[in-house]
Write a protein that holds these residues in place. Structure first.
Motif: not given
Length: 593
Positions: A104-106, A327-330, A414-418
């Motif tokens: 994740t970003l954090p 998150v999709r690039f992960y 996508g928003l809900l998953v992230s």
């Protein structure tokens, strides 16, 4: 409003395959690795289609045409900015971000700067940005469904959140990857086919639309007697002497008024306005009235130019800071695949944005009443039935409805998953059951806010989400990837200052919506002030707190920038979530191509 069976068919054509694909893909999802990053095995082309499907939200499918209808040439900066942001993402962030091995970003920020405090701040902003972006998607769903079906606004919002929550809870990122890729191509079809058909109808007519030519110095005009029922309070500006019959809410008869040139008229929700044929169209105060001004950018003077630059800066940097995009690039196998994915995304987005721009221009000539009731986001949905009568218009309306519904579903997924991924790993312990709990909580919060808050222009509200992402995460990503001197206290200071300024602007905009006060450009689009402020504060704060630089900065920077074949890239341990057995299970099987 009568039921349009083709619009209902369009909704079902999207909802049923979405649920089926999500359910089918969720059978292969059983681990944290599956739910957060789809086992990091999504290939470039599929991931590019999934990113494009997720990114082309209600603001793109409906909002771009609406903002072009309202603002003309100035509105073109939205599709340009939405696309150009991926160029910055490709050049500065995509490959190093994947090589970090974060989930994740954090997680990336903690891996780079080694601070739990920074991670908590990042978690709070990820949740806020995600919910802020989710609300207009659900509101747009309500608008779209109520435009073509005889149901209240809340029905569309509830249907979208239920379908999205079902897929996300069942399989997380693994389930929605195939769904979002499918929805990109569906949206492209649903916007391109009506655009080609309506352009052919326009060209076959060999004359301007009924509201007048786009280069006319006058506002659009009503070609026939037109009744507009307001669904919200509006303030209209009058460019020409305008006769109108007004029926107040609850009244049984009309009274005749004459609005004089240059006047500003406040009209309440539920009022019916009837304009005779040939009447100039009054427009909401933030729209461009005269077609001659609509056709030329910067017609509002120097403040208009500053607002445009502010918008571009927010969109350009905001794209690389949106958590649901990052998150999709992960999910890519390596850094090279992440960069190649971004190139494909640029091509897919550039192709798509040609069509809503064309539809927005035609809407100015055929559905000027949307400038009166402040429902310009409905232009894509109402244009087919206005330009093409009978069955043909209903079928085209059903096609556009399918695309709009796909936009709400894909972006909301996508928003809900992230956001659920961040909540499950930072608030809870990261187990699959906790991811599902987080998805339910976030979904219910988003739906509640969508029902409670005032509906605004989709592109404008999403623009503030971009400004917030650009003023919080973009400086940390750029400096974190390319500057060894970044420290966690400097990062926190920059995030607080940049994010705080944008949140103050957001609060002022919400209040102005109820008080009907006009905000200055730097409140409507604060990016020109907040993004540089965030960069400056982050840099100065880092220089003043050199002790906050992590001891392993050289090793981390090597992992971010070393070519993939050298083997320095390693994923963050799944065991961190208390799921040691998952490490063995994720080695079995691959994501379907």
């Amino acid at each position: 409003m009568q039921l349009n069976p083709w619009a209902l068919t369009g909704v079902l054509v999207v909802a049923v395959p979405t649920f089926y694909l999500g359910h089918r893909s969720s059978r292969f999802a059983s681990t944290t690795h599956d739910f957060l990053v789809a086992r990091r095995t999504v290939r470039s082309r599929r991931n590019a289609a999934a990113i494009s499907g997720e990114y082309l939200s209600a603001a793109s499918f409906l909002g771009v045409a609406g903002i072009v209808l309202k603002d003309g040439a100035n509105g073109l900066w939205y599709p340009i900015g939405f696309t150009a942001g991926y160029l910055a993402l490709m050049l500065f962030v995509a490959a190093p971000l994947r090589r970090s091995g974060a989930y994740t970003l954090p997680d990336f920020l903690e891996a780079r700067l080694g601070s739990v405090v920074l991670r908590r701040f990042a978690t709070a902003f990820v949740v806020f940005i995600g919910v802020l972006y989710l609300v207009p998607q659900l509101q747009g769903a309500g608008l779209a469904v109520s435009t073509v079906l005889p149901v209240p606004l809340w029905v569309g919002e509830v249907v979208v959140i239920l379908v999205v929550m079902g897929n996300v809870i069942a399989g997380g990122m693994r389930a929605i990857t195939v769904v979002q890729a499918f929805q990109y191509w569906l949206k492209l079809f649903a916007i391109a086919v009506p655009a080609f058909v309506l352009a052919a109808v326009f060209l076959a007519g060999r004359q301007p639309g009924p509201a007048g030519p786009l280069d006319s110095p006058a506002p659009p005009t009503f070609s026939q007697e037109t009744t507009v029922e307001l669904q919200t309070d509006v303030t209209l500006k009058v460019d020409r002497l305008t006769p109108v019959r007004v029926r107040a809410p609850g009244a049984t008869s009309d009274h005749i008024e004459a609005w004089v040139s240059g006047a500003t008229e406040r009209v309440s929700n539920g009022t019916k306005l009837t304009f005779p044929a040939g009447t100039p169209t009054p427009v909401v105060v933030d729209a461009t009235s005269a077609n001659s001004d609509w056709l030329h950018p910067g017609s509002g003077g120097f403040p208009d130019v500053l607002q445009t630059y502010s918008l571009m800066l927010a969109l350009f940097f905001g794209t690389m800071g949106l958590p649901h995009v990052l998150v999709r690039f992960y999910t890519n196998p390596d850094g090279k695949a992440a960069r190649r994915t971004t190139v494909h995304v640029l091509l897919l987005l550039g192709l798509f944005y040609l069509f809503p721009t064309l539809l927005g221009a035609m809407a100015r000539m055929y559905v000027p009443q949307l400038l009166v009731n402040d429902q310009t986001d409905a232009a894509v949905l109402q244009l087919p039935s206005t330009m093409v009568s009978g069955l043909g218009g209903q079928i085209l309306g059903g096609v556009t409805m399918a695309g709009a519904f796909a936009a709400f579903l894909s972006t909301s997924s996508g928003l809900l998953v992230s956001v659920a991924g961040v909540v499950s790993t930072d608030v809870f312990k990261g187990r699959v059951s906790q991811f599902r709990t987080a998805a339910v909580i976030v979904g219910l919060v988003g739906a509640t806010l969508a029902l409670a808050l005032r509906t605004t222009d989709l592109s404008l509200s999403v623009g503030l989400s971009f400004a917030l992402a650009a003023s919080t995460f973009a400086p940390l990503l750029v400096l974190g990837v390319w500057w060894r001197g970044l420290t966690w206290p400097g990062a926190v200071a920059g995030m607080v200052v940049g994010g705080g300024l944008v949140l103050a602007s957001l609060a002022a905009n919400i209040i102005s919506g109820y008080t009907r006060n006009t905000m200055p450009w730097f409140v409507v689009q604060p990016g020109l002030i907040t993004v540089p402020a965030a960069f400056v504060v982050t840099i100065l704060g880092s220089l003043a707190t050199r002790a906050g630089r992590p001891a392993d900065v050289n090793a981390v920077m090597l992992r971010l920038h070393a070519p993939d074949p050298l083997g320095f890239m390693r994923d963050r341990a799944v065991a961190r979530f208390g799921q040691v057995e998952e490490k063995a299970r994720t080695r079995r099987g691959r994501h379907r191509k």
